[in-house]
Design an enzyme around this catalytic site. Structure first.
Site, short mmCIF file in Angstrom:
data_model
loop_
_atom_site.label_atom_id
_atom_site.label_comp_id
_atom_site.label_asym_id
_atom_site.label_seq_id
_atom_site.Cartn_x
_atom_site.Cartn_y
_atom_site.Cartn_z
N LYS A 76 46.29 44.99 38.41
CA LYS A 76 46.77 46.31 38.85
C LYS A 76 45.66 47.03 39.59
O LYS A 76 44.50 46.98 39.19
CB LYS A 76 47.26 47.12 37.65
CG LYS A 76 47.94 48.44 38.04
CD LYS A 76 48.48 49.15 36.80
CE LYS A 76 49.15 50.47 37.16
NZ LYS A 76 49.70 51.16 35.98
N SER A 152 54.38 52.69 36.07
CA SER A 152 53.66 52.58 37.33
C SER A 152 53.18 51.16 37.64
O SER A 152 52.76 50.88 38.77
CB SER A 152 52.43 53.51 37.29
OG SER A 152 51.55 53.13 36.25
N SER A 176 54.11 52.54 31.18
CA SER A 176 53.93 51.96 32.51
C SER A 176 53.74 50.45 32.53
O SER A 176 53.66 49.86 33.61
CB SER A 176 52.75 52.63 33.23
OG SER A 176 53.11 53.93 33.63
#
Length: 488
Positions: A76, A152, A176
């Site tokens: 990420k 996210s 997330s």
């Protein structure tokens, strides 16, 4: 070969037996990305030259005993990677091309000789539930590219679901990891707060953020957690606890397991298809010898309001460092220092980030601190106490990961309150600091995945994995894959 067809353990065995090479794996990963990522948009930055060079080096080694030797992974884009662009999905950091250090989790993965394929798309500074807040491009759901992948960590979930990498790392502040895992039909774990070092994770809300793995199976997830978990002196919130071999907990035996099912998690607002999938999952647990009872988490109804006050307040403080002075983009239109601060932040941050900074600054301001921030901290304690009380009598808490399956791109982006409510079932886990995992448990009529959330006691990931693995092995939801780019 396809990365869909093999677990990490199976890939490792093939490497050890010289049936495949690390170069084969890297080729497979990049070929898949070239085949489908123009539809999915999971990656923001690829590190192909370095990945191929590392693969060649690893193929020359004779000792391949590392836990994740040669495994291609995605990271990420809010986890700092040395000399590899780290943007947090924000225009503010679009030129942050050469970070000087690795996050602790990256050092741990590199020590086990993984291959980093690239950095994964995300909602800007991890603020969002759909990945539509990425300032570069929205990620799409591999099961149906008209739908969002969740956020996210949408890029992290989509890359695994699309077969681009074998595992990825995400971060979870209010759901997330688990929410996009549910939307994309993969396994996503939010570990106990403090189990995995946050050093090198660009902070959103420091008391809530936690790095965790996303994988295609529970076993793969446990293998990755064994590598990234552990105390880190660089993180003052890192816990000094023993790290067990989580894979040893995957026995398939849950006889006698006591499950709590909060009535609030199946109340009004939960999609009937989601509720049916959860009730069917509970029948599977009954057939395996587990028992369940309905319980109450009475303060969970305050979780969303509590979370957005606390998380936004911490974001207001954490994002103050982005001022156009030290790193990131600096406005070219400023005429003086104050003007530079204002214009750099107004031009660099997106609308959702600005919204949360404003909310957090308001909650922390004189005259409102006691009324909002302090009261939210007290409610957070009540939410934690609810979990503590239940875990005196039960081993795990089970319910849906999300109230609905994935929604269409653009459907909720202009309605932030509805978007915030989408995290209502995941947020309490972060407020309490306990571990939670999402595993696939069914599909909607539209063919979109549904996630089952399993919540455990502090630092009892072993029981969470045991419960998740037993359910996974008794069902076939995890074996299905999206029909994307010719995947069969």
């Amino acid at each position: 070969m396809s990365l869909f067809d093999h677990s990490i353990k199976e890939i490792e065995e093939k490497l050890h037996n010289n049936e495949i090479t690390v170069e084969d794996l890297v080729d497979t990963s990049y070929n898949r990305i070239k085949e489908v990522d123009d539809q999915v948009h999971a990656f923001l930055t690829l590190d192909e030259e370095n990945a191929r060079a590392k693969a060649k080096e690893l193929d020359l080694e004779t000792d391949k005993s590392n836990k994740l030797f040669g495994i291609p992974a995605g990271i990420k884009d809010n986890i700092v990677t040395k000399a590899l662009r780290t943007t947090c999905g924000s225009q503010f950091l679009r030129n942050f091309d050469d970070p000087l250090y690795n996050a602790t989790v990256i050092e741990k993965l590199n020590a086990e000789k993984i291959v980093t394929i690239g950095k994964l798309n995300m909602d800007e500074f991890a603020m969002g539930s759909s990945n539509e807040n990425s300032s570069f491009t929205p990620t799409r759901n591999p099961w149906n590219t008209d739908y969002v992948p969740g956020g996210s960590s949408g890029g992290s979930a989509a890359a695994v679901a699309a077969g681009e990498v074998l595992f990825s790392l995400g971060s979870d502040t209010g759901g997330s990891i688990r929410q996009p895992a549910a939307f994309c039909g993969v396994v996503g774990l939010k570990p106990t707060y403090g189990l995995v070092s946050r050093f090198g994770l660009v902070a959103f809300a420091s008391s809530l953020d936690q790095i965790g793995p996303l994988t295609r199976s529970v076993e793969d997830n446990a293998r990755v957690l064994e590598v990234i978990a552990g105390h880190d002196h660089m993180d003052s919130t890192s816990a000094k606890v023993d790290i067990p071999e989580y894979t040893k907990a995957l026995t398939g035996d849950v006889s006698g397991l006591k499950i709590a099912v909060p009535k609030e998690y199946l109340a009004e607002g939960v999609n009937p298809e989601v509720k049916d999938a959860i009730m069917n999952a509970l029948k599977v647990y009954e057939s395996l010898g587990a028992t369940w009872e309905e319980v109450s988490l009475p303060h969970s109804k305050y979780a969303v309001a509590t979370y957005y006050l606390l998380a936004s307040s911490e974001a207001s403080a954490n994002l103050a460092r982005f001022d156009g002075v030290r790193y990131g983009v600096r406005s070219e239109n400023a005429t003086n220092m104050i003007d530079m601060f204002k214009k750099s932040r107004s031009e660099g941050f997106g609308e959702e980030v600005k919204r949360r900074i404003m909310l957090g600054t308001f909650a922390l301001s004189s005259g409102y601190y006691d009324a909002y921030y302090k009261k939210a901290q007290k409610v957070r304690t009540l939410i934690k106490n609810d979990f503590d009380n239940i875990f005196e009598y039960y081993d795990v808490v089970i319910g849906p990961t999300t109230p609905t399956p994935a929604f269409k791109v653009g459907e909720k982006i202009d309605d932030p309150l509805t978007m915030y409510a989408n995290d209502i079932l995941t947020i309490p886990v972060n407020l309490a600091g306990v571990p939670g995992i999402s595993v696939p448990c069914g599909f909607s009529e539209e063919g979109l995945p549904i996630g089952l959330q399993i919540i455990g006691k502090h630092f009892d990931e072993s029981t969470v994995f045991r419960a998740a693995h037993a359910y996974e092995q008794a069902t076939e939801h995890h074996t299905k894959k999206p029909q994307l780019g010719g995947a069969k």
